[in-house]
Design an enzyme around this catalytic site. Structure first.
Site, short mmCIF file in Angstrom:
data_model
loop_
_atom_site.label_atom_id
_atom_site.label_comp_id
_atom_site.label_asym_id
_atom_site.label_seq_id
_atom_site.Cartn_x
_atom_site.Cartn_y
_atom_site.Cartn_z
N SER A 170 36.64 41.21 34.85
CA SER A 170 37.61 41.40 36.02
C SER A 170 38.84 41.63 35.37
CB SER A 170 37.72 40.18 37.00
OG SER A 170 38.49 40.56 38.24
N HIS A 194 31.18 41.84 43.05
CA HIS A 194 31.92 41.56 41.77
C HIS A 194 31.93 40.30 41.16
CE1 HIS A 194 35.31 42.20 39.13
NE2 HIS A 194 36.33 41.18 39.54
N ASP A 195 31.25 39.25 42.06
CA ASP A 195 31.07 37.76 41.69
C ASP A 195 29.84 37.74 40.52
OD1 ASP A 195 33.28 36.59 42.67
OD2 ASP A 195 32.12 35.70 44.15
N ASP A 203 29.08 46.11 43.06
CA ASP A 203 30.53 45.93 42.77
C ASP A 203 31.39 46.88 43.41
OD1 ASP A 203 33.04 45.03 41.94
OD2 ASP A 203 32.73 44.78 39.76
N ARG A 239 43.40 34.16 49.75
CA ARG A 239 41.96 33.97 49.04
C ARG A 239 41.03 34.46 49.78
NH1 ARG A 239 40.35 33.73 43.96
NH2 ARG A 239 38.64 32.20 43.55
#
Length: 401
Positions: free
Chosen positions: A147, A352-353, A319, A216
């Site tokens: 990232s 993305h995780d 992603d 968040r």
């Protein structure tokens, strides 16, 4: 063997914005034994810490500050700490031990707050270089990060091309696109419009927990793919026992179901607001937003022209935060410098995780690249090499148009 956590003062530090602080403190951890040529620097993601490994296993990415890449870094793992000397440092501007908005300004005895200088990814890289000088490490076998940590790796290849042999950029890009910039801007506004933010001077009072929790939540939406959210939550109700008390709701809300996806976001937001600092979140997201590999150069390839090592780009098909296409553009920039380069694409629905939650897909190419470079057995590429041999390419069709 773990040599941390530790904190070192690196003396006066002038940030790229032109402002300076008299003492820059950096929190870091080391793992393994240094033999002179086996150092690997791990660059953490946005809200990570120096504690990259050696702790209890994560159950979700909200707890990534606690041994956030323990599945990848450690004895016998992809970044094998019985073979490599691993260093991970908390970046300036964060709230996990390094100097940042919540740390104390010695001149006033109070937290810096928003009087702390603006930070950049370049500042992170310079601070890491100073730390390595302190540790007696002139050169690195590799720098790896995911990232925005991947942006940190790019900055190493750009600023210190002679100081690293291998660059591993995981789920990153040369710069954020407009959609991600817009979402980050919205998250930042969620914090600064919380009345408790108080212009950033909230220390000792009630912090802007709701604004930070909302910020968040926006981040978590960015980190998940559409298909993974559908599979995990769908439109299901959270059930009778779920509490809908995280945020004030409009009267009509009681007529409608409180859905699992809402409950998940509320939980993640609440837990994050308990462990992170709102000002640090502003500082770090702005550093990420500002990053542009080509800044000061004619192109990305020009910025990387002095790098003569090997580069591995790892991307994930699900992603949309940092896309496969953006990683391919980075790979092309490295290839233009004639650096040995591989772009390893992982077919994943995790979004993305994925770089945090799919160690079985990330670990093998990373391990083989650290050992053998682009010729590593588990390393694939999206193009053929100069001799016409293929590195078991995957998803070539993505780039055929």
């Amino acid at each position: 063997m773990t040599g941390g956590p530790e904190t070192v003062s690196l003396g006066e530090f002038t940030f790229e914005c032109g402002e300076s602080i008299p003492e820059l403190e950096i929190a870091y951890e080391t793992y393994g034994e240094f033999t002179g040529d086996n150092a690997v620097l791990v660059c953490h993601a946005l809200t990570g810490s120096a504690h990259v490994a050696g702790g209890r296993r994560r159950t979700d990415t909200a707890g990534q500050a606690h041994a956030w890449w323990d599945d990848i870094v450690g004895p016998g793992k992809a970044v094998d700490t019985t073979e490599y000397y691993v260093v991970c440092a908390n970046v300036p501007g964060s709230c996990y031990g390094s100097s940042g908005p919540p740390s104390v300004n010695a001149a006033t005895g109070e937290p810096w707050g928003t009087e702390f200088p603006a930070v950049t990814v370049g500042d992170w890289t310079r601070a890491q270089r100073h730390l390595l000088d302190h540790l007696g490490i002139p050169n690195l076998h590799a720098v790896i990060g995911g990232s925005v940590g991947g942006m940190n790796v790019l900055e190493w290849a750009k600023r210190h091309p002679d100081h690293l042999d291998r660059a591993i950029v995981v789920a990153a890009a040369a710069r954020l696109d407009a959609q991600c910039l817009a979402l980050d801007a919205t998250a930042q506004r969620a914090i600064t419009t919380d009345p408790n933010w108080a212009g950033g001077d909230y220390y000792g009072d009630d912090p802007p927990t709701q604004g930070l929790a909302l910020a968040r939540q926006i981040g978590h939406i960015m980190y998940l793919s559409k298909s993974s959210m559908e599979d995990k939550f769908g439109r299901r109700s959270a059930g009778m026992d779920a509490g809908r008390d995280s945020f004030e709701m409009d009267p009509a809300a009681g007529f409608f179901p409180y859905r699992e996806v809402e409950s998940y976001l509320d939980y993640q937001g609440e837990k994050f607001a308990e462990r992170f600092d709102a000002n640090s979140y502003l500082y770090l997201t702005r550093a990420m937003d500002n990053y542009d590999l080509a800044s000061g150069y004619d192109s990305d390839a020009d910025a990387l022209a002095a790098f003569e090592g090997e580069a591995l780009l790892v991307s994930f098909t699900g992603d949309w935060h940092f896309t496969v296409e953006q990683s391919e553009a980075l790979a092309e920039a490295f290839r233009a410098t004639e650096a040995d380069t591989a772009h390893h694409v992982v077919d994943s629905d995790h979004g993305h995780d994925a770089f945090l939650v799919e160690p079985d897909r990330v670990g093998p190419p990373v391990a083989d690249f650290l050992e053998s470079g682009v010729t590593g057995k588990a390393v694939s590429d999206t193009v053929e090499d100069d001799e016409g041999d293929e590195f078991a390419p995957v998803h070539n069709s993505l780039f055929s148009n």
